[in-house]
Write a protein that holds these residues in place. Structure first.
Motif, PDB file in Angstrom:
ATOM      1  N   TYR A  50      -9.256  13.783   7.155  1.00 56.81           N
ATOM      2  CA  TYR A  50     -10.014  14.236   8.384  1.00 56.81           C
ATOM      3  C   TYR A  50     -10.302  13.028   9.384  1.00 56.81           C
ATOM      4  CZ  TYR A  50     -12.557  16.646  11.889  1.00 56.81           C
ATOM      5  OH  TYR A  50     -13.056  17.305  13.119  1.00 56.81           O
ATOM      6  N   ASP A  51     -10.665  11.865   8.817  1.00 55.73           N
ATOM      7  CA  ASP A  51     -11.325  10.876   9.628  1.00 55.73           C
ATOM      8  C   ASP A  51     -10.069  10.192  10.378  1.00 55.73           C
ATOM      9  OD1 ASP A  51     -13.650  10.716   8.612  1.00 55.73           O
ATOM     10  OD2 ASP A  51     -13.345   9.024   6.826  1.00 55.73           O
ATOM     11  N   VAL A  52      -8.843  10.459  10.110  1.00 55.20           N
ATOM     12  CA  VAL A  52      -7.773  10.101  10.364  1.00 55.20           C
ATOM     13  C   VAL A  52      -7.107  11.139  11.547  1.00 55.20           C
ATOM     14  CG1 VAL A  52      -5.315   9.157  10.435  1.00 55.20           C
ATOM     15  CG2 VAL A  52      -7.129   8.273   8.945  1.00 55.20           C
ATOM     16  N   LEU A  53      -6.853  12.291  11.075  1.00 56.73           N
ATOM     17  CA  LEU A  53      -6.381  13.416  11.887  1.00 56.73           C
ATOM     18  C   LEU A  53      -7.432  14.048  12.865  1.00 56.73           C
ATOM     19  CD1 LEU A  53      -3.902  15.000   9.225  1.00 56.73           C
ATOM     20  CD2 LEU A  53      -3.498  13.167  10.675  1.00 56.73           C
ATOM     21  N   GLY A  54      -8.631  13.768  12.604  1.00 58.79           N
ATOM     22  CA  GLY A  54      -9.474  14.396  13.478  1.00 58.79           C
ATOM     23  C   GLY A  54      -9.787  13.391  14.684  1.00 58.79           C
ATOM     24  N   ASP A  55      -9.255  12.112  14.859  1.00 60.43           N
ATOM     25  CA  ASP A  55      -9.519  11.482  15.760  1.00 60.43           C
ATOM     26  C   ASP A  55      -8.070  11.245  16.396  1.00 60.43           C
ATOM     27  OD1 ASP A  55      -9.180   8.493  17.140  1.00 60.43           O
ATOM     28  OD2 ASP A  55     -11.282   8.906  16.597  1.00 60.43           O
ATOM     29  N   ALA A  56      -7.881  11.587  17.726  1.00 59.28           N
ATOM     30  CA  ALA A  56      -6.795  11.609  18.496  1.00 59.28           C
ATOM     31  C   ALA A  56      -6.043  10.367  18.599  1.00 59.28           C
ATOM     32  CB  ALA A  56      -6.769  12.207  19.928  1.00 59.28           C
ATOM     33  N   THR A  93       2.298  19.672  13.560  1.00 61.47           N
ATOM     34  CA  THR A  93       2.218  20.220  14.911  1.00 61.47           C
ATOM     35  C   THR A  93       0.733  20.941  15.071  1.00 61.47           C
ATOM     36  OG1 THR A  93       3.322  22.241  14.421  1.00 61.47           O
ATOM     37  CG2 THR A  93       4.748  20.524  15.431  1.00 61.47           C
ATOM     38  N   ALA A  94       0.014  20.817  14.245  1.00 61.52           N
ATOM     39  CA  ALA A  94      -1.203  21.495  13.983  1.00 61.52           C
ATOM     40  C   ALA A  94      -2.304  21.053  15.316  1.00 61.52           C
ATOM     41  CB  ALA A  94      -1.975  21.503  12.950  1.00 61.52           C
ATOM     42  N   SER A  95      -3.015  21.834  15.965  1.00 60.03           N
ATOM     43  CA  SER A  95      -3.856  21.621  17.053  1.00 60.03           C
ATOM     44  C   SER A  95      -5.040  20.978  16.368  1.00 60.03           C
ATOM     45  CB  SER A  95      -4.408  22.835  17.734  1.00 60.03           C
ATOM     46  OG  SER A  95      -4.950  23.714  17.043  1.00 60.03           O
ATOM     47  N   ALA A  96      -5.804  20.238  17.245  1.00 59.89           N
ATOM     48  CA  ALA A  96      -7.053  19.564  16.694  1.00 59.89           C
ATOM     49  C   ALA A  96      -8.141  20.725  16.323  1.00 59.89           C
ATOM     50  CB  ALA A  96      -7.690  18.901  17.956  1.00 59.89           C
ATOM     51  N   ASP A  97      -8.146  21.959  16.883  1.00 62.47           N
ATOM     52  CA  ASP A  97      -8.808  23.080  16.404  1.00 62.47           C
ATOM     53  C   ASP A  97      -8.493  23.339  14.997  1.00 62.47           C
ATOM     54  OD1 ASP A  97     -11.231  24.808  16.707  1.00 62.47           O
ATOM     55  OD2 ASP A  97      -9.604  26.553  16.679  1.00 62.47           O
ATOM     56  N   MET A 104       0.953  -1.154   0.099  1.00 65.03           N
ATOM     57  CA  MET A 104       0.013   0.053   0.004  1.00 65.03           C
ATOM     58  C   MET A 104       0.988   1.218  -0.222  1.00 65.03           C
ATOM     59  SD  MET A 104      -1.450  -0.230   3.975  1.00 65.03           S
ATOM     60  CE  MET A 104      -1.861  -1.864   3.791  1.00 65.03           C
ATOM     61  N   GLU A 105       0.286   2.130  -0.289  1.00 64.05           N
ATOM     62  CA  GLU A 105       1.048   3.474  -0.396  1.00 64.05           C
ATOM     63  C   GLU A 105       0.725   4.448   0.705  1.00 64.05           C
ATOM     64  OE1 GLU A 105       0.143   5.773  -3.799  1.00 64.05           O
ATOM     65  OE2 GLU A 105       1.200   4.271  -5.394  1.00 64.05           O
ATOM     66  N   TYR A 106       1.845   5.074   1.340  1.00 60.02           N
ATOM     67  CA  TYR A 106       1.558   6.162   2.232  1.00 60.02           C
ATOM     68  C   TYR A 106       1.214   7.579   1.888  1.00 60.02           C
ATOM     69  CZ  TYR A 106       2.837   9.204   6.111  1.00 60.02           C
ATOM     70  OH  TYR A 106       2.754  10.267   6.966  1.00 60.02           O
ATOM     71  N   LYS A 107       0.108   7.899   2.644  1.00 57.83           N
ATOM     72  CA  LYS A 107      -0.452   9.263   2.307  1.00 57.83           C
ATOM     73  C   LYS A 107      -0.334  10.206   3.280  1.00 57.83           C
ATOM     74  CE  LYS A 107      -4.331   6.885  -0.347  1.00 57.83           C
ATOM     75  NZ  LYS A 107      -5.725   6.696  -0.343  1.00 57.83           N
ATOM     76  N   ASP A 108       0.030  11.384   2.775  1.00 55.52           N
ATOM     77  CA  ASP A 108       0.445  12.572   3.889  1.00 55.52           C
ATOM     78  C   ASP A 108      -0.846  13.237   4.119  1.00 55.52           C
ATOM     79  OD1 ASP A 108       1.310  14.343   5.337  1.00 55.52           O
ATOM     80  OD2 ASP A 108       3.298  15.119   4.230  1.00 55.52           O
ATOM     81  N   TYR A 109      -1.417  12.720   4.990  1.00 62.22           N
ATOM     82  CA  TYR A 109      -2.706  13.555   5.231  1.00 62.22           C
ATOM     83  C   TYR A 109      -2.573  14.943   5.731  1.00 62.22           C
ATOM     84  CZ  TYR A 109      -5.165   8.945   5.056  1.00 62.22           C
ATOM     85  OH  TYR A 109      -5.712   7.772   4.596  1.00 62.22           O
ATOM     86  N   TYR A 110      -1.516  15.389   6.311  1.00 62.19           N
ATOM     87  CA  TYR A 110      -1.380  16.454   6.856  1.00 62.19           C
ATOM     88  C   TYR A 110      -1.238  17.508   5.658  1.00 62.19           C
ATOM     89  CZ  TYR A 110      -0.369  14.798  11.522  1.00 62.19           C
ATOM     90  OH  TYR A 110      -0.414  14.280  12.650  1.00 62.19           O
ATOM     91  N   LYS A 111      -0.353  16.951   4.691  1.00 62.18           N
ATOM     92  CA  LYS A 111      -0.246  17.702   3.381  1.00 62.18           C
ATOM     93  C   LYS A 111      -1.625  17.867   2.724  1.00 62.18           C
ATOM     94  CE  LYS A 111       2.245  17.936  -0.978  1.00 62.18           C
ATOM     95  NZ  LYS A 111       3.293  17.370  -1.802  1.00 62.18           N
ATOM     96  N   LYS A 124     -10.612  23.325  11.522  1.00 61.22           N
ATOM     97  CA  LYS A 124     -11.046  24.529  10.680  1.00 61.22           C
ATOM     98  C   LYS A 124     -10.393  24.208   9.136  1.00 61.22           C
ATOM     99  CE  LYS A 124     -10.774  28.097  14.557  1.00 61.22           C
ATOM    100  NZ  LYS A 124     -10.200  29.164  15.002  1.00 61.22           N
ATOM    101  N   ALA A 125      -9.267  23.716   9.098  1.00 67.67           N
ATOM    102  CA  ALA A 125      -8.608  23.489   7.814  1.00 67.67           C
ATOM    103  C   ALA A 125      -9.765  22.342   6.909  1.00 67.67           C
ATOM    104  CB  ALA A 125      -7.427  22.910   7.843  1.00 67.67           C
ATOM    105  N   TYR A 126     -10.177  21.362   7.826  1.00 65.10           N
ATOM    106  CA  TYR A 126     -11.192  20.630   6.976  1.00 65.10           C
ATOM    107  C   TYR A 126     -12.180  21.116   6.747  1.00 65.10           C
ATOM    108  CZ  TYR A 126     -14.945  16.879   7.035  1.00 65.10           C
ATOM    109  OH  TYR A 126     -15.784  16.080   6.677  1.00 65.10           O
TER     110      TYR A 126
END
Length: 314
Positions: A53-59, A15-19, A1-8, A23-25
């Motif tokens: 967001y499904d991944v980064l939005g869940d701690a 280092t972005a906060s959950a908030d 499988m390929e790695y996906k950069d969800y932050y990008k 907001k970006a989403y």
């Protein structure tokens, strides 16, 4: 499988906060949602944004993603170690199986039918359907009084053969009194159907205000420009002013100038903590379009000896 950069994908730093991630989403969903976007790949882009967001939005999933993705670049092939997930509580998920599920079900929320993300039961993998995010524009009067609106959304879904198709979904929406821009209306169970018996997703409509030349909103406070005649401003007057909640009688104090604010406490958006309504006076001069009007202006210029630029030394 390929790695996906969800932050990008979401355009945020690691280092972005959950908030900041939320907001970006929301910003990207509004930009690329198929209902409003003219982007040729709007559907695919929206799915990619939801997946990120499904991944980064869940701690918990974000922590697992960060741990697993160290040292990888977007598009690079990789395989997680068998015990990589042992340090995270995924309610019974097994290492590689969890990661495969995480990326195989693009854009779907991590809710499952009684087993948690990746839960396995007699019926196989159960997962809740994807949530749908869109926007609804209302008038300021709707925020004051509440309203019922009918909206039609174009919803992407899979047909029996597995192809992605779109269909129109019409819903009756109740706009609650006191709502403000940025708040979301949730329609539970109206999103995409679940996987293998999982619950349906939800629809979230973010409230936006239609532009209005008369009113300006700051939080729950409302600002309204009110034209007044020169004699009303100079001598004082009682005037009727139309407002989002109906006409009101207000007193213009003598000697008022353009820009003066009259505060009507509690007459802003009727939220849990109601805002105020600020009436901003705008002195409007009558045109010198007749002989009599010109005579009056000439008399004022002669008798009043008024220099409006005196304060600036002119």
């Amino acid at each position: 499988m390929e790695y996906k950069d969800y932050y990008k994908v979401l355009g945020v730093e690691r280092t972005a906060s959950a908030d900041e991630i939320k907001k970006a989403y929301r910003k990207l969903v509004r930009q690329y949602h198929p209902d409003v976007s003219k982007h040729k790949d709007a559907d695919a882009k929206t799915k990619e944004i939801n997946e990120a967001y499904d991944v980064l939005g869940d701690a918990e999933k974000r922590a697992a993603y960060d741990e697993l993705g160290r040292g990888y670049r977007p598009g690079q092939e990789f395989r997680p170690p068998p015990d990589w997930g042992s340090q995270f509580d995924f309610n019974g998920a097994e290492g590689n199986d969890f990661f495969a599920d995480l990326f195989a079900h693009v854009g779907r929320r991590g809710r499952t039918g009684g087993a948690g993300m990746g839960g396995m039961g007699g019926g196989g993998f159960r997962m809740a359907g994807e949530d749908i995010h869109a926007a609804i524009a209302i008038d300021l009067r709707d925020a004051y009084q509440g309203a019922t609106r009918t909206v039609t959304l174009r919803v992407p879904e899979q047909d029996a053969s597995g192809r992605t198709v779109t269909r129109d979904k019409t819903l009756s929406i109740t706009i609650p009194k006191g709502i403000t821009p940025g708040q979301q209306l949730r329609m539970k169970g109206q999103g995409h159907p679940g996987v293998k018996g999982g619950p349906a997703g939800d629809i979230y409509l973010e409230v936006q205000l239609n532009p209005d030349a008369r009113y300006r909103l700051e939080g729950t406070n409302v600002y309204e420009n009110v034209p007044v005649a020169p004699w009303e401003a100079a001598l004082g007057a009682s005037i009727s002013v139309p407002t989002p909640s109906g006409p009101v009688e207000v007193t213009v104090p003598p000697g008022s100038q353009s820009g003066r604010k009259l505060r009507l406490k509690g007459r802003g958006i009727p939220a849990a903590q109601p805002g105020d309504l600020y009436l901003i006076l705008d002195v409007v001069l009558p045109p010198a379009s007749s002989d009599r009007a010109r005579e009056l202006y000439e008399a004022m210029a002669r008798d009043l000896a008024f220099n409006p630029r005196e304060r600036i030394g002119a």
